[in-house]
Design an enzyme around this catalytic site. Structure first.
Site, PDB file in Angstrom:
ATOM      1  N   HIS A  72       0.824  -1.199   0.000  1.00 11.89           N
ATOM      2  CA  HIS A  72       0.000   0.000   0.000  1.00 11.89           C
ATOM      3  C   HIS A  72       0.865   1.259   0.000  1.00 11.89           C
ATOM      4  O   HIS A  72       0.465   2.278  -0.569  1.00 11.89           O
ATOM      5  CB  HIS A  72      -0.937  -0.011   1.215  1.00 11.89           C
ATOM      6  CG  HIS A  72      -2.149  -0.852   1.011  1.00 11.89           C
ATOM      7  ND1 HIS A  72      -3.403  -0.322   0.836  1.00 11.89           N
ATOM      8  CD2 HIS A  72      -2.293  -2.196   0.922  1.00 11.89           C
ATOM      9  CE1 HIS A  72      -4.280  -1.303   0.664  1.00 11.89           C
ATOM     10  NE2 HIS A  72      -3.626  -2.446   0.718  1.00 11.89           N
ATOM     11  N   SER A  82       4.639   7.382   2.941  1.00 16.21           N
ATOM     12  CA  SER A  82       3.499   8.311   3.015  1.00 16.21           C
ATOM     13  C   SER A  82       2.261   7.634   3.580  1.00 16.21           C
ATOM     14  O   SER A  82       1.364   8.312   4.078  1.00 16.21           O
ATOM     15  CB  SER A  82       3.209   8.907   1.635  1.00 16.21           C
ATOM     16  OG  SER A  82       2.998   7.896   0.663  1.00 16.21           O
ATOM     17  N   GLU A  93      -3.657   8.791   2.991  1.00 25.39           N
ATOM     18  CA  GLU A  93      -3.702   7.454   2.382  1.00 25.39           C
ATOM     19  C   GLU A  93      -4.301   6.419   3.316  1.00 25.39           C
ATOM     20  O   GLU A  93      -5.063   5.557   2.895  1.00 25.39           O
ATOM     21  CB  GLU A  93      -2.289   7.029   1.980  1.00 25.39           C
ATOM     22  CG  GLU A  93      -1.704   7.795   0.821  1.00 25.39           C
ATOM     23  CD  GLU A  93      -0.259   7.428   0.570  1.00 25.39           C
ATOM     24  OE1 GLU A  93       0.130   6.268   0.821  1.00 25.39           O
ATOM     25  OE2 GLU A  93       0.503   8.311   0.126  1.00 25.39           O
ATOM     26  N   THR A 199       0.230 -15.915  -0.117  1.00 25.09           N
ATOM     27  CA  THR A 199       0.417 -17.217   0.511  1.00 25.09           C
ATOM     28  C   THR A 199       0.426 -17.126   2.031  1.00 25.09           C
ATOM     29  O   THR A 199       0.354 -18.146   2.716  1.00 25.09           O
ATOM     30  CB  THR A 199       1.723 -17.883   0.016  1.00 25.09           C
ATOM     31  OG1 THR A 199       1.748 -19.247   0.449  1.00 25.09           O
ATOM     32  CG2 THR A 199       2.954 -17.168   0.551  1.00 25.09           C
ATOM     33  N   ASP A 260       5.050 -20.258   1.059  1.00 21.50           N
ATOM     34  CA  ASP A 260       5.334 -21.428   0.238  1.00 21.50           C
ATOM     35  C   ASP A 260       4.605 -21.337  -1.094  1.00 21.50           C
ATOM     36  O   ASP A 260       4.120 -20.266  -1.482  1.00 21.50           O
ATOM     37  CB  ASP A 260       4.978 -22.708   0.992  1.00 21.50           C
ATOM     38  CG  ASP A 260       3.514 -22.730   1.457  1.00 21.50           C
ATOM     39  OD1 ASP A 260       2.689 -21.972   0.895  1.00 21.50           O
ATOM     40  OD2 ASP A 260       3.190 -23.503   2.374  1.00 21.50           O
TER      41      ASP A 260
END
Length: 335
Positions: A72, A82, A93, A199, A260
């Site tokens: 992000h 930021s 944000e 994962t 994995d």
């Protein structure tokens, strides 16, 4: 998000990218280096790893959360921390909806920053802390520990509109995904490799249930590509019509705490949690990579590719040299 809105945003992003220089690749990345703090703050990376061990020991869900925080941060205005900045008007944000409402790990970044400030005041940037913490989150979930470039400085601008425009939604198709990545100078391979981050960790029902289980393409039906034996399990966890359902669901149910290859096996079996996971099968190049990893006897190729893709993402629109700043507190207010 309506398809026409997504398309308009993608066109805007592409148009802007066509006239602006790629800060990360052309200029900023030149100031990055592996071992940047070796002289300025010896032991900085070891200190981050030590603190991350304690954080993950206390709450194993925070490792994947910090990895998500990196994504992000980097996809919005580049890897400049930021995402950490606070806004009294709730327009930063970290206030963006819906992609950022469940972000976690802010306090843990501050915790690591405080340790580094004790050792080396105003030396290690928040932006570098985020990428080092994310790398160590992968390692502490039994993934590779690879070198990362450091030397970033912290940005001073944080705008929720940027986050709402620059982050691919979980219902993005393969064309949209490749566009979101390409305007950030990332390739199809970066896309399919970095998607492997799913994962580990979990999402919330609100992020996928509508598109995958109950209202695919706005037609009030289940996504026909979703594995028919997996769908009932998801329905047991996620309510129909609840757009704010925060029930956590593992993105890789077979091994949610192991970095994995099982994510690729899930996607290849049509068990990807998001539309954007399933979309990797809709392009020959990404499909073939998923298939190869799903059948691979060892994660070695994926681990090598992941390290390279993380380097590529970590170079996006970075601030180096005299640009930006080194903040004492990562979550400073910008208004």
């Amino acid at each position: 998000m309506a398809l026409d809105v997504v398309l308009v945003r993608l066109l805007i992003i592409a148009a802007v990218a066509s006239v602006l220089p790629a800060r990360g690749r052309a200029d900023g990345a030149a100031g990055l280096a592996i071992g940047f703090y070796n002289e300025k703050c010896p032991g900085a990376e070891d200190l981050v790893l030590e603190e991350m061990r304690d954080i993950v020991h206390e709450d194993r869900t925070l490792g994947p959360a910090l990895l998500r925080l990196l994504f992000h941060d980097c996809f919005v205005r580049g890897c400049d921390a930021s995402i950490m900045l606070k806004s009294r008007s709730k327009k930063g944000e970290r206030d963006a909806k819906p992609m950022s409402y469940s972000l976690r790990g802010f306090d843990e970044v501050e915790r690591i920053k405080a340790k580094l400030e004790e050792a080396c005041p105003l030396t290690v940037s928040c932006a570098d802390i985020i990428i080092m913490a994310a790398r160590d989150a992968v390692y502490l979930n039994n993934g590779p520990r690879f070198p990362v470039e450091t030397g970033r400085r912290d940005g001073k601008v944080s705008n929720c509109v940027d986050a709402e425009n620059d982050l691919a939604p979980p219902n993005a198709n393969i064309v949209d995904l490749k566009t979101y990545f390409s305007v950030k100078n990332l390739s199809w391979k970066d896309l399919v490799v970095l998607s492997g981050s799913h994962t580990i960790g979990s999402s919330q029902c609100a992020a996928f249930a509508g598109d995958r289980l109950y209202n695919h393409s706005g037609k009030g039906m289940q996504d026909p590509t979703l594995n028919k034996t997996y769908a009932p399990d998801l329905r047991m966890m996620c309510e129909a019509g609840n757009e704010t359902d925060t029930t956590p669901v593992s993105m890789d149910p077979g091994s949610p705490h192991e970095f994995d290859l099982s994510y690729y096996r899930d996607v290849y079996s049509n068990k990807g949690l998001f539309v954007s996971d399933q979309a990797l099968l809709d392009d020959k190049l990404t499909h073939d990579y998923v298939a190869r990893m799903a059948a691979a006897p060892s994660p070695d190729e994926f681990f090598d590719d992941y390290a390279a893709a993380m380097i590529n993402m970590g170079r996006m629109e970075v601030l180096t040299g005299h640009n930006g700043e080194i903040r004492k507190i990562c979550g400073a207010y910008v208004d």
